[in-house]
Each structure stands twice: as structure tokens, then as C-alpha cells.
Design a protein around this motif. Structure first.
Motif, PDB file in Angstrom:
ATOM      1  N   ASN A 173       2.024  12.537   2.829  1.00 55.38           N
ATOM      2  CA  ASN A 173       1.233  13.624   3.401  1.00 55.38           C
ATOM      3  C   ASN A 173      -0.134  13.792   2.742  1.00 55.38           C
ATOM      4  O   ASN A 173      -1.066  14.318   3.356  1.00 55.38           O
ATOM      5  N   ASP A 174      -0.252  13.367   1.485  1.00 53.02           N
ATOM      6  CA  ASP A 174      -1.535  13.506   0.791  1.00 53.02           C
ATOM      7  C   ASP A 174      -2.640  12.666   1.423  1.00 53.02           C
ATOM      8  O   ASP A 174      -3.826  12.886   1.152  1.00 53.02           O
ATOM      9  N   TRP A 175      -2.264  11.700   2.257  1.00 53.19           N
ATOM     10  CA  TRP A 175      -3.233  10.751   2.798  1.00 53.19           C
ATOM     11  C   TRP A 175      -3.525  10.982   4.285  1.00 53.19           C
ATOM     12  O   TRP A 175      -4.071  10.113   4.960  1.00 53.19           O
ATOM     13  N   ARG A 176      -3.203  12.161   4.793  1.00 49.69           N
ATOM     14  CA  ARG A 176      -3.455  12.464   6.209  1.00 49.69           C
ATOM     15  C   ARG A 176      -4.935  12.325   6.560  1.00 49.69           C
ATOM     16  O   ARG A 176      -5.304  11.823   7.622  1.00 49.69           O
ATOM     17  N   ARG A 177      -5.783  12.779   5.659  1.00 52.84           N
ATOM     18  CA  ARG A 177      -7.230  12.728   5.888  1.00 52.84           C
ATOM     19  C   ARG A 177      -7.710  11.277   6.083  1.00 52.84           C
ATOM     20  O   ARG A 177      -8.592  11.010   6.901  1.00 52.84           O
ATOM     21  N   ALA A 178      -7.114  10.334   5.370  1.00 50.63           N
ATOM     22  CA  ALA A 178      -7.501   8.929   5.494  1.00 50.63           C
ATOM     23  C   ALA A 178      -7.220   8.409   6.900  1.00 50.63           C
ATOM     24  O   ALA A 178      -7.988   7.603   7.441  1.00 50.63           O
ATOM     25  N   GLY A 179      -6.135   8.867   7.520  1.00 52.93           N
ATOM     26  CA  GLY A 179      -5.822   8.451   8.885  1.00 52.93           C
ATOM     27  C   GLY A 179      -6.863   8.915   9.877  1.00 52.93           C
ATOM     28  O   GLY A 179      -7.238   8.171  10.804  1.00 52.93           O
ATOM     29  N   LEU A 211       0.795  -1.228   0.000  1.00 51.32           N
ATOM     30  CA  LEU A 211       0.000   0.000   0.000  1.00 51.32           C
ATOM     31  C   LEU A 211       0.832   1.286   0.000  1.00 51.32           C
ATOM     32  O   LEU A 211       0.502   2.234  -0.724  1.00 51.32           O
ATOM     33  N   PRO A 212       1.915   1.390   0.815  1.00 56.31           N
ATOM     34  CA  PRO A 212       2.711   2.628   0.745  1.00 56.31           C
ATOM     35  C   PRO A 212       3.293   2.883  -0.640  1.00 56.31           C
ATOM     36  O   PRO A 212       3.514   4.042  -1.016  1.00 56.31           O
ATOM     37  N   ILE A 213       3.548   1.818  -1.398  1.00 53.34           N
ATOM     38  CA  ILE A 213       4.019   1.988  -2.785  1.00 53.34           C
ATOM     39  C   ILE A 213       2.855   2.412  -3.669  1.00 53.34           C
ATOM     40  O   ILE A 213       2.968   3.343  -4.472  1.00 53.34           O
ATOM     41  N   VAL A 214       1.726   1.733  -3.501  1.00 49.50           N
ATOM     42  CA  VAL A 214       0.547   2.013  -4.332  1.00 49.50           C
ATOM     43  C   VAL A 214       0.066   3.443  -4.126  1.00 49.50           C
ATOM     44  O   VAL A 214      -0.290   4.141  -5.088  1.00 49.50           O
ATOM     45  N   THR A 215       0.058   3.922  -2.879  1.00 50.67           N
ATOM     46  CA  THR A 215      -0.435   5.278  -2.611  1.00 50.67           C
ATOM     47  C   THR A 215       0.506   6.356  -3.145  1.00 50.67           C
ATOM     48  O   THR A 215       0.105   7.516  -3.282  1.00 50.67           O
ATOM     49  N   ARG A 216       1.750   5.995  -3.437  1.00 53.03           N
ATOM     50  CA  ARG A 216       2.678   6.958  -4.027  1.00 53.03           C
ATOM     51  C   ARG A 216       2.676   6.892  -5.560  1.00 53.03           C
ATOM     52  O   ARG A 216       3.252   7.753  -6.218  1.00 53.03           O
TER      53      ARG A 216
END
Length: 464
Positions: A341-347, A46-51
Motif C-alpha cells: 500500500n505504501d507504493w500506491r502513488r507510484a502506480g 521488486l515486490p520483495i525489494v519494495t517491502r
């Protein structure tokens, strides 16, 4: 009765209880262990996919999954969930054949509907990016329906090793496909095709094993017998089709509403949060639910379903509640570090979803109790109420305060699974006191997990 006979009877009773529990834990452990490897592969990817992919592209995948899931769950008209129930393998084989034939028919019908009503569907969705992928829906319905029917047969035969191998193939194949196609610049198509690879992996493996080991059962498949067995288990499509439609629509329709009224990016955040929190839920709840399903009919016939259900709930709380709460509490601080950082909202959204998924993990693990005890009407009523709560709540939020639609989505999920779990307990005549007595001893591990989560949050906050 002599004292020695009483001791012998008591000793045998204890051994039987330990043997049953040991078997349950071994079976659930085997599924959980295999699922853990699969989930670790997915999470590492996932960290690869989200980038590689943007939140908006994740949003397109979320819309595709919402459409597909709404219909794929009824692709076999719910006859597949009855496969573990018959005492005779021949009856179960005819149920499986009936489920597969119905799946093909529904796949073809859905293709015709999509062809004729594509423009209307796109207008309803409010998203033109999904247009190029709609033709994959009928194919995907067939894939998911076949996989479900074959998996339920494997559950019946207690082939947990085959299920574990399938999950490994799914996670590795799906993640590898998404990374490769994303690297090649396929955009949203890469995410969708990776999802389909994930869904399809294992069908051939299940099929080969069934043809190799269950020839005697397959030889008993007859068209006349399929009609007879379909009539015998007509309660499953009669009640469970509407039930699962209400269940899936309650989860997926809000996604479509948010995509149309808020943005595709927002539902992309929801999708990532759901995928991460679904990992421990699938690991623990999913493994236990399949073992529960394979044993619940027998326990019901022996009058031990209540005792067995309380034991299962106890194990879920003992094993799963702590890690899930831990994940929910650290996610707002950890998501930007792991996924960017683009995924802060998901957290933040994952933290909101934690109470919902905790109750979901418990309720879905024992949900088949309503079907085993012929309480399909109760399951249907609870799911219709859940649809009203969830779709109605998100719809109202999207109109009045769109910015909090995702939070309302999370809260409505908690309310629904509270209602559904209460329905199961009432129908099994399990009172609240009995439930508390069954689980209260397992609160210490939960407190430890929460304490560690607080410590990590404090350390990360201090370092930021």
C-alpha cells in the motif's frame, strides 16, 4: 528482358526482403528473449525489494542514479557509439581503445571534482543522506563507461548471445545483492551497491570474448591511429556530448529538483514507476535499437535507411505499444497489491508516464539514424530544447505547485520525445502520411490490449 528473367528477378527480390526481415526479427527476438528473462527476474524481485526498503531509501538511490547518469553517459566522450560505424575492424578497435582511455581520465577528473566540491554539491542537492555514497561516483563512471564501450563492440560484431548473457547476470546479480543487503539492514547502501553490481556484471565476459576472438583487430591498436581515428569521428564528441548531457540532464535534473523541493519519498515513487515501465521499453525498444544500430550504417550506404527505419517503427508498434498501454492502464489498481500500500502513488505516476515511454521506445530505437546520417546538430538542438521543456517545466512546478511536479515531469517527457521523433522523421524525409501507412495495420492488437486493461480495472474496482 524475358518474362522468365523478370519472374526470377522478382522472386529473388522478395526472398532477399524476407531474408533481411527474418534476420532482423531473429536478432531482435534473441535480444528480446534474453532481456525478457532478465526483466522478469528484476520484476519478480521488486515486490520483495519494495517491502525491504522504504520509498525514502529508494529516493536516495534515485538521487545517486541521477548524479551518476548525468556524467557516465559522456565518460567515453561518445566515441563508443561510433564503434559500429567504421567498415574496418581495425579502425573500430582503435575507437574502442580511445573510448576506454578517455573513460579512465574522466573518472579520475570526476573524483577530484567531487573531493574538492563535496560541500557545494550537497548544498545543491539538498539531501545529506547521499553524502556517504558520493565517493562511489568516480568508480561507477569507470564501470559504466567500460561496459558501454565493450557492449558497442559486441553490437558491431553482432554477438547478441553475449549481450543476452550479460543482461541475465546484471538482473540476477543486482536483484540478489539488493535483497541480501536489505535483509542484513544496509538500508540505502544495499540499493546502491545492488545497482552497481547490476551495472558491472558482464564486463569481464565481454572482455574475455574480445581478447579471445578479436586478437587480430586488437593488434592494430596504435596511439597514432587512435589520434587519427579520433579526428575522423570528432563529430561524435563535438555534438553528441552536449546532446547526451542535455538528454540526461533533462531526465535527471528534475529528479534532483523534486528531491530538494518536494521530498526524497516522492522521487522514490518516481524511481519505482520508472523501473517498472522501463521493463517493457527495455525489452522491446532496447533489443530493437541494438539491432537497428548494427544494421543502420550498411542500410544508409545502400540507400535503404528510410525503408529500414519505417520497418523498424512498424515492428515496435506491432510488438510493444499494446503491452505498454496495458501496463499503464492497470498500474493504479495493481501497484498496491503487488508492491504494498505504501507504493500506491507510484502506480498513479506510471499511468502518467505511459505516453512518454511509448514515444521514447520508438524514438530511442531509431535515434542513431541522426548520427549515421551526420545530423548530430539536429540531435543536439532537439535535446537542448528537451532540456528546456523538462527541467524548466519541473522547476516551475516545484516553485508554484510542488504537489504536481511529478505529473509535470511525465508530461514534459511526452513533449520532448514528440519533438525528438519528429526531428528524426524530418531529417530522414519521412512524412506523416508515410508513417501512418506503415503502422495503421497494427492498431488492432493495440485496441485488444486496451480492452483487456479496461476489463481488469473494472473487475478490480468492483472487488475493492
Amino acid at each position: 528482358m524475358k518474362l522468365s528473367e523478370i519472374r526470377k528477378s522478382a522472386s529473388q527480390f522478395v526472398q532477399d526482403k524476407l531474408s533481411k526481415k527474418s534476420w532482423f526479427l531473429r536478432a531482435a527476438g534473441a535480444l528480446a528473449g534474453g532481456t525478457a528473462i532478465a526483466q522478469i527476474i528484476t520484476l519478480l524481485a521488486l515486490p520483495i525489494v519494495t517491502r525491504i526498503y522504504t520509498p525514502k531509501e529508494f529516493g536516495v538511490l534515485a538521487i545517486f542514479i541521477s548524479i551518476l547518469t548525468s556524467f557516465s553517459a559522456i565518460s567515453c566522450m561518445r566515441f563508443e557509439i561510433a564503434i559500429p560505424v567504421p567498415e574496418k575492424d581495425g579502425d573500430a578497435a582503435n575507437l574502442m581503445a580511445l573510448a576506454l582511455v578517455i573513460c579512465l581520465a574522466i573518472s579520475l577528473i570526476s573524483g577530484v571534482i567531487l573531493l574538492l566540491a563535496q560541500n557545494h554539491i550537497l548544498n545543491f542537492l539538498g539531501n545529506q543522506d547521499i553524502a556517504k555514497y558520493l565517493w562511489l561516483i568516480p568508480v561507477s563512471i569507470a564501470i559504466l563507461g567500460f561496459y558501454s564501450a565493450l557492449q558497442f563492440w559486441s553490437v558491431r560484431k553482432k554477438r547478441y548471445g553475449a549481450i543476452v548473457r550479460t543482461r541475465f547476470k546484471q538482473s540476477f546479480g543486482g536483484s540478489a545483492t539488493q535483497i541480501l543487503l536489505g535483509w542484513l539492514g544496509w538500508g540505502g547502501a544495499g540499493l546502491i551497491l545492488g545497482y552497481l553490481v547490476n551495472s558491472a556484471a558482464g564486463i569481464l565476459g565481454f572482455g574475455r570474448q574480445i581478447f579471445r576472438e578479436d586478437k587480430d583487430s586488437l593488434k592494430k591498436i596504435r596511439l597514432k591511429k587512435m589520434r587519427e581515428i579520433g579526428g575522423k569521428y570528432i563529430k561524435y564528441p563535438k555534438y553528441s556530448v552536449l546532446e547526451v548531457l542535455a538528454t540526461n540532464s533533462a531526465v535527471q535534473l528534475p529528479i534532483i529538483i523534486m528531491a530538494a523541493s518536494v521530498s526524497s519519498t516522492e522521487v522514490g515513487f518516481v524511481l519505482l514507476a520508472s523501473r517498472v515501465i522501463a521493463a517493457p521499453v527495455g525489452l522491446i525498444g532496447g533489443a530493437i535499437s541494438q539491432v537497428y544500430l548494427s544494421s543502420a550504417p550498411k542500410n544508409f550506404r545502400e540507400g535503404k535507411l528510410v525503408e529500414f527505419t519505417l520497418y523498424v517503427i512498424n515492428q515496435i508498434i506491432k510488438i510493444g505499444a499494446g503491452p505498454l498501454c496495458f501496463l499503464g492502464m492497470i498500474s493504479p489498481m495493481v501497484f498496491p497489491l503487488v508492491f504494498g500500500n505504501d507504493w500506491r502513488r507510484a502506480g498513479m505516476l506510471l499511468a502518467w508516464m505511459t505516453p512518454w515511454f511509448l514515444l521514447q521506445m520508438i524514438a530511442t530505437a531509431i535515434a542513431m539514424a541522426l548520427h549515421v546520417t551526420d545530423n548530430q546538430k539536429a540531435a543536439l538542438g532537439a535535446n537542448i530544447a528537451g532540456f528546456v521543456i523538462r527541467a524548466g517545466g519541473v522547476g516551475a512546478a516545484a516553485v508554484v505547485v510542488p504537489s504536481i511536479a511529478s505529473e509535470v515531469y511525465a508530461v514534459s517527457g511526452f513533449l520532448f520525445y514528440s519533438l525528438y521523433l519528429a526531428t528524426i522523421l524530418v531529417k530522414l524525409d519521412i512524412n506523416f502520411i508515410s508513417l501512418v501507412k506503415a503502422v495503421h495495420k497494427n492498431c488492432k492488437p493495440l485496441i485488444l490490449w486496451i480492452s483487456v486493461a479496461i476489463l481488469i480495472d473494472v473487475l478490480l474496482w468492483s472487488a475493492s
